[in-house]
Write a protein that holds these residues in place. Structure first.
Motif, PDB file in Angstrom:
ATOM      1  N   LEU A 155       3.298   1.156  -9.756  1.00 14.76           N
ATOM      2  CA  LEU A 155       3.937   2.403 -10.160  1.00 14.76           C
ATOM      3  C   LEU A 155       5.259   2.196 -10.858  1.00 14.76           C
ATOM      4  CD1 LEU A 155       3.227   4.475  -6.921  1.00 14.76           C
ATOM      5  CD2 LEU A 155       2.114   4.712  -9.150  1.00 14.76           C
ATOM      6  N   ALA A 156       5.819   0.981 -10.784  1.00 11.49           N
ATOM      7  CA  ALA A 156       7.161   0.771 -11.325  1.00 11.49           C
ATOM      8  C   ALA A 156       7.147  -0.289 -12.412  1.00 11.49           C
ATOM      9  CB  ALA A 156       8.100   0.350 -10.198  1.00 11.49           C
ATOM     10  N   PRO A 157       7.842  -0.038 -13.529  1.00 11.32           N
ATOM     11  CA  PRO A 157       8.016  -1.102 -14.519  1.00 11.32           C
ATOM     12  C   PRO A 157       8.940  -2.177 -13.956  1.00 11.32           C
ATOM     13  CG  PRO A 157       9.258   0.873 -15.147  1.00 11.32           C
ATOM     14  CD  PRO A 157       8.516   1.208 -13.890  1.00 11.32           C
ATOM     15  N   PRO A 158       9.026  -3.347 -14.593  1.00  9.51           N
ATOM     16  CA  PRO A 158       9.878  -4.407 -14.033  1.00  9.51           C
ATOM     17  C   PRO A 158      11.362  -4.054 -14.143  1.00  9.51           C
ATOM     18  CG  PRO A 158       8.923  -5.102 -16.134  1.00  9.51           C
ATOM     19  CD  PRO A 158       8.310  -3.786 -15.806  1.00  9.51           C
ATOM     20  N   SER A 159      12.108  -4.417 -13.121  1.00  9.51           N
ATOM     21  CA  SER A 159      13.561  -4.226 -13.148  1.00  9.51           C
ATOM     22  C   SER A 159      14.189  -5.437 -13.846  1.00  9.51           C
ATOM     23  CB  SER A 159      14.102  -4.119 -11.720  1.00  9.51           C
ATOM     24  OG  SER A 159      13.977  -5.381 -11.080  1.00  9.51           O
ATOM     25  N   GLN A 160      15.476  -5.319 -14.132  1.00  5.72           N
ATOM     26  CA  GLN A 160      16.209  -6.473 -14.674  1.00  5.72           C
ATOM     27  C   GLN A 160      16.043  -7.698 -13.780  1.00  5.72           C
ATOM     28  OE1 GLN A 160      20.471  -5.942 -14.857  1.00  5.72           O
ATOM     29  NE2 GLN A 160      20.286  -5.064 -16.920  1.00  5.72           N
ATOM     30  N   ALA A 161      16.174  -7.495 -12.466  1.00  2.00           N
ATOM     31  CA  ALA A 161      16.075  -8.624 -11.523  1.00  2.00           C
ATOM     32  C   ALA A 161      14.680  -9.257 -11.590  1.00  2.00           C
ATOM     33  CB  ALA A 161      16.391  -8.153 -10.101  1.00  2.00           C
ATOM     34  N   ASP A 162      13.635  -8.411 -11.757  1.00  5.32           N
ATOM     35  CA  ASP A 162      12.274  -8.953 -11.905  1.00  5.32           C
ATOM     36  C   ASP A 162      12.203  -9.871 -13.125  1.00  5.32           C
ATOM     37  OD1 ASP A 162      11.121  -7.552  -9.734  1.00  5.32           O
ATOM     38  OD2 ASP A 162      10.782  -5.768 -10.969  1.00  5.32           O
ATOM     39  N   VAL A 163      12.859  -9.459 -14.206  1.00  6.39           N
ATOM     40  CA  VAL A 163      12.818 -10.251 -15.443  1.00  6.39           C
ATOM     41  C   VAL A 163      13.523 -11.593 -15.232  1.00  6.39           C
ATOM     42  CG1 VAL A 163      13.546 -10.324 -17.868  1.00  6.39           C
ATOM     43  CG2 VAL A 163      12.618  -8.196 -16.906  1.00  6.39           C
ATOM     44  N   VAL A 164      14.668 -11.560 -14.533  1.00  6.22           N
ATOM     45  CA  VAL A 164      15.398 -12.815 -14.286  1.00  6.22           C
ATOM     46  C   VAL A 164      14.557 -13.748 -13.409  1.00  6.22           C
ATOM     47  CG1 VAL A 164      17.475 -13.871 -13.313  1.00  6.22           C
ATOM     48  CG2 VAL A 164      17.648 -11.693 -14.543  1.00  6.22           C
ATOM     49  N   ARG A 165      13.919 -13.199 -12.399  1.00  5.17           N
ATOM     50  CA  ARG A 165      13.074 -14.032 -11.513  1.00  5.17           C
ATOM     51  C   ARG A 165      11.909 -14.643 -12.310  1.00  5.17           C
ATOM     52  NH1 ARG A 165      14.705 -10.127  -7.333  1.00  5.17           N
ATOM     53  NH2 ARG A 165      13.247  -8.587  -8.147  1.00  5.17           N
TER      54      ARG A 165
END
Ligand SMILES: [Fe+2]
Length: 390
Positions: free
Chosen positions: A355-365
């Motif tokens: 249900l959620a697009p990736p957050s900034q933190a998801d992108v960094v991980r």
């Protein structure tokens, strides 16, 4: 007319007329019992004191967090975490960054105004999170990898929290603050606060965690923060703290505990508190004030987390290469990148999995997992920011 309210019939609106010192005293004149808090090491002036090493070795992280949350909500509302930063060198390195930022600020002729002190009476660095990260990303990462900060933040706010930091240096002779509550409702006038229904007064404290890390030894004469344990439980408290009888009572009843360099204190933002007078001859009392916001709340300061994430990424790569563990990196990412994907533009940033697009933190991980270059991360974070725009 005297009315009593039970949990099934709570008042819907609060006003200054609801504030009653006798009722308040009944709530706050309680004793904190060490036996109720098995992970705590001591109770001093009704404040719970934890030995951070004992929390680190406790094993059951969820039980520790449950106790901290209980201490902050129904308990005294404040916890002191002794030795939160076991390596004081890490604290000193960030202090050096703060000193450099203060010197730059002075050289530019800017005196940071303060909501409680006259400009120039002390030194303030607003948005010290971003400024420190961009000034010295290594010192920043080593500091914000702190496990106790992550422990107490997740205990109160859950994941996706947003750290903001403000430096406060109070020089000898610096005057005390008057008692207050903190953000959100604590920063609104009585009139505006009273326009919010009572349930929002109960909500406000769980949107933020307030903390301070001592960057020097702070004996009581140097004016560490004064607290009134249990005062966070007083429901009309956001409308009470300006009243003279409450202010006078705070003067006589507050607790003030010395801190050593590397200790931290965290408290419920609804706790009545005020910074103390610096009566010392020669202590520049430096604290890193941490305001940690819920993923669901709005932080008080705007922070360019994209810039921080880009600035810190090479340090994450380097430290992981040197043997830092994933949990270390996860804590640095939590303290720097935005951990929550909303608000966004669902036309251009639709959720792909779930249900959620990736957050900034998801992108960094993901960048760390897939060994992206700093440029690739920079481009993806920028593209993500643009997708979020309406
Ligand atoms: Fe405050």
């Amino acid at each position: 007319m005297q009315m009593s309210f039970t949990s099934v019939h709570r008042r819907a609106w609060l006003s200054e007329r609801d504030c009653d010192l006798a009722e308040f005293r009944e709530l706050v004149e309680r004793t904190t019992d060490l036996a109720d808090y098995p992970y705590a090491s001591a109770v001093e002036r009704d404040v719970l004191v934890y030995d951070s090493d004992r929390l680190r070795g406790a094993g059951d992280d969820r039980a520790v967090r449950a106790e901290l949350a209980r201490a902050l909500s129904d308990g005294p509302g404040i916890v002191v975490l002794k030795g939160a930063f076991p390596d004081r060198g890490v604290v000193d390195r960030l202090s050096a960054v703060f000193d450099a930022l203060i010197a730059e600020q002075r050289a530019s002729g800017a005196t940071a105004g303060d909501h409680f002190a006259k400009p120039g009476a002390n030194d303030r660095v607003w948005n010290a999170l971003e400024k420190a990260a961009l000034h010295d990303p290594e010192a920043f990462a080593d500091y914000y990898a702190n496990d106790i900060l992550a422990l107490v933040s997740t205990a109160w706010l859950g994941p996706g929290y947003q750290v903001t930091s403000q430096v406060n240096v109070v020089n000898p002779g610096g005057a005390a603050q008057s008692v207050h509550r903190d953000y959100h409702l604590g920063f609104l006038s009585d009139e505006v606060a009273a326009a919010y229904p009572a349930h929002v007064h109960r909500l406000s404290p769980v949107l933020t965690l307030q903390g301070a890390v001592a960057h020097c030894d702070m004996p009581v004469e140097s004016g560490p923060t004064m607290y009134l344990p249990h005062s966070q439980t007083y429901e009309p408290g956001y409308l009470a703290w300006r009243l003279p009888e409450f202010q006078e009572y705070f003067e006589t009843r507050h607790a003030q505990l010395p801190l050593a360099k590397g200790d931290a204190a965290f408290f419920n933002p609804a706790l009545f508190h005020a910074a103390g007078t610096n009566r010392s001859a020669d202590i520049r009392r430096m604290a890193n004030l941490l305001q940690v916001s819920s993923a669901f709340g709005r932080a008080m300061e705007t922070v360019d987390r994209e810039a921080i994430a880009n600035g810190v990424y090479p340090v994450l790569v380097k430290r992981l290469g040197e043997g830092a563990d994933d949990a270390w990196a996860a804590r640095v990412i939590a303290a720097s990148a935005e951990g929550y994907p909303f608000p966004t533009n669902l036309d251009s940033d639709p959720p792909v999995d779930g249900l959620a697009p990736p957050s900034q933190a998801d992108v960094v991980r993901r960048a760390l997992r897939e060994a992206w270059t700093p440029e690739a991360l920079r481009d993806e974070l920028r593209a993500g920011a643009e997708r979020r725009q309406s």
